[in-house]
Motif scaffolding. Sequence first.
Motif, PDB file in Angstrom:
ATOM      1  N   ASP A 454      28.989  83.456 -19.244  1.00 49.35           N
ATOM      2  CA  ASP A 454      27.982  84.521 -19.194  1.00 49.35           C
ATOM      3  C   ASP A 454      26.614  83.996 -19.643  1.00 49.35           C
ATOM      4  OD1 ASP A 454      29.875  86.309 -18.318  1.00 49.35           O
ATOM      5  OD2 ASP A 454      30.369  87.010 -20.335  1.00 49.35           O
ATOM      6  N   TYR A 455      26.626  83.135 -20.645  1.00 48.76           N
ATOM      7  CA  TYR A 455      25.353  82.571 -21.116  1.00 48.76           C
ATOM      8  C   TYR A 455      24.679  81.746 -20.015  1.00 48.76           C
ATOM      9  CZ  TYR A 455      22.172  79.220 -23.224  1.00 48.76           C
ATOM     10  OH  TYR A 455      21.076  78.432 -23.477  1.00 48.76           O
ATOM     11  N   LEU A 456      25.433  80.890 -19.357  1.00 44.25           N
ATOM     12  CA  LEU A 456      24.854  80.019 -18.332  1.00 44.25           C
ATOM     13  C   LEU A 456      24.288  80.809 -17.152  1.00 44.25           C
ATOM     14  CD1 LEU A 456      27.517  77.159 -18.286  1.00 44.25           C
ATOM     15  CD2 LEU A 456      25.261  77.138 -19.364  1.00 44.25           C
ATOM     16  N   LYS A 457      24.904  81.938 -16.855  1.00 45.59           N
ATOM     17  CA  LYS A 457      24.451  82.742 -15.714  1.00 45.59           C
ATOM     18  C   LYS A 457      23.296  83.675 -16.076  1.00 45.59           C
ATOM     19  CE  LYS A 457      29.053  82.819 -13.576  1.00 45.59           C
ATOM     20  NZ  LYS A 457      30.213  83.676 -13.223  1.00 45.59           N
ATOM     21  N   GLY A 475      24.112  86.828 -36.169  1.00 47.54           N
ATOM     22  CA  GLY A 475      24.343  85.561 -35.486  1.00 47.54           C
ATOM     23  C   GLY A 475      24.997  85.715 -34.130  1.00 47.54           C
ATOM     24  N   ILE A 476      25.057  84.581 -33.398  1.00 45.07           N
ATOM     25  CA  ILE A 476      25.684  84.519 -32.077  1.00 45.07           C
ATOM     26  C   ILE A 476      26.674  83.356 -32.080  1.00 45.07           C
ATOM     27  CG2 ILE A 476      25.329  84.066 -29.619  1.00 45.07           C
ATOM     28  CD1 ILE A 476      22.646  85.407 -29.825  1.00 45.07           C
ATOM     29  N   VAL A 477      27.838  83.589 -31.505  1.00 51.84           N
ATOM     30  CA  VAL A 477      28.863  82.554 -31.331  1.00 51.84           C
ATOM     31  C   VAL A 477      29.062  82.340 -29.831  1.00 51.84           C
ATOM     32  CG1 VAL A 477      31.263  81.903 -31.732  1.00 51.84           C
ATOM     33  CG2 VAL A 477      30.020  83.203 -33.465  1.00 51.84           C
ATOM     34  N   ILE A 478      28.920  81.098 -29.387  1.00 52.68           N
ATOM     35  CA  ILE A 478      29.189  80.779 -27.984  1.00 52.68           C
ATOM     36  C   ILE A 478      30.685  80.521 -27.850  1.00 52.68           C
ATOM     37  CG2 ILE A 478      28.641  79.280 -26.035  1.00 52.68           C
ATOM     38  CD1 ILE A 478      26.304  80.950 -26.990  1.00 52.68           C
TER      39      ILE A 478
END
Length: 575
Positions: A454-457, A475-478
Amino acid sequence: MFKQLTCEMKRDLTSQFKQPVVIYMMAAFLLLVVFNIFLSDVLHDKVHRTGTELAKQVYELNLDPVASQDIIASLAKSQGFAVSVSDVPSNFANFINLEQEVFSYKTVNLRLFHWPSWLVESHLFIFLNLILLGAGYWGVRWWKKMFKQLAVVDKPIINPTKKPSIQSATKKIASPKPLGHQDLNILYGVPTNYNHLFALFFWKNPFPANLDVDNYFKLVIAKGFGELVNRSVKLLPSGGIAVTLNSVPATEVDKYTKRLHQVIYQACLNYRSDLSRSDIKIGVCNYRTGADQAVVYQLTKSALALAKQSAWQHIHRLPFGHTQSSILADSKEHLFEYIKKKHFMLFFQPLFDLQTGDILQHEALIRIRHKNLGLLAARHFIPHMSSKKDVLLLDKTVVSQVKKMLVNETGTLIVSINLHAMNWFNDEFWVWFKQQMDDFNCTEKLQFELSEDDYLKQHKKLSAQFECLETLSAGIVIDNVRSAEHLATYKKNIKSVRSIKLAFELIHNIDTNTQQQKTVKQIITKGTELNFPVYAVGVETQNELATLKNLGVVAAQGFYFAEPLQRLADITPHS
């Protein structure tokens, strides 16, 4: 005259032997003999494998050949063998001799008697031979019919008085009708009057440390259900017991379920005399051959959870019927009503530091309490919540519950939340989220997981959301990272990234897959350069854990450590 007649009979007989039909019949007969010899060898090999498995079972149960002779005899009888000649019915003793064979496995040698395989499986011999004979008969008929049709085509039509019409000629040379094909699926069908039972047990008080629980309950189930051919017992990492009973009559499913609880309860009393029936909980799923085993396991866990919640119902059974997805798809009810009416439970999956053993954070997991299917994990019901309104209510509920628990909990533990993909782009959710955080002083304890895909798109469209979380100190966790290729872009585009989590496909069987180990090592090396701690999810075995630790993974979570907890206080860093 008699001499002439004899000569004519000889000529007819000689002409018959010259015909190819006799050759075909001889070939078919030889083929039938070879097939029966081959089938006899296959069935004999089957008997040998069954006997070897029986010897293996006796070895694993650690049964003494003398002291446990009755148990071994019972196990042998369930597989069609006998320990002594006197145990075998003498129906065919005057015509057929018994066969004896020694089956070995490691230190166990079993001398067993059995009838010849062709006698035991005589129905199979007769059935398959009838099929072959029937196929040969219909093949001969088809061949003769085709021969006649070819003869009709090749034969000239002589009619000097009348010219044949095109229609009549077409009728004469028309191709034969195709033969009907029988539906042979019923030959390979599974009887529908039998079910299999998969059960999970839970008891409050542990057994003595010197008890071999695995082998003890294998022996208990073997004694308690000697009439069933196939059964298995497995000790789970959590300490519970999983039991599978195959080929249970469908009309006696409830009877076997109650009997299973009674057998386990009586076995527990031998070591825990203080136990009551309410201390033994059992969840059961009955299913048929071919059922999705993952769904069977989930239904059984849901059944066990419902049994544990009840003060008086110690046994809960959920039939397989259809898969959970099929039932939810066919259901007319709206799943968001369960959330609206607070028919759900929030669990927390702890993440353990592999060096110190401390808990670094928890992942929030929601479970809907469905009236028919028990506790449903998010992956089962979220695909059926397609409307924007439903998923908005879902994530609002989860965030609100996590916020309420963090307010009541002491300590510095962090909780991560998986947002629905639709809500990452829903302005209404982010407006609501900012309002909720105004009076909340623990936003640094919150972090949101975002899949790498989802991040890459969509990372260009999520800049406002990233800034919002950074402003609030959340915070954010990939999540679901599969390679080290894009790690540098996280550092460049998102300042609030705190860690990355490896994809489950990299974790499962990593102890035996060198390619997975190489990929994980690359991710860890790159993550160290960028100051990103690398976490593992879905760890299920000790070998996986040891491999991940050697590769440099900082922390891990999964069923190997603990099942999801209902409260953060259920487990502490010092437990």
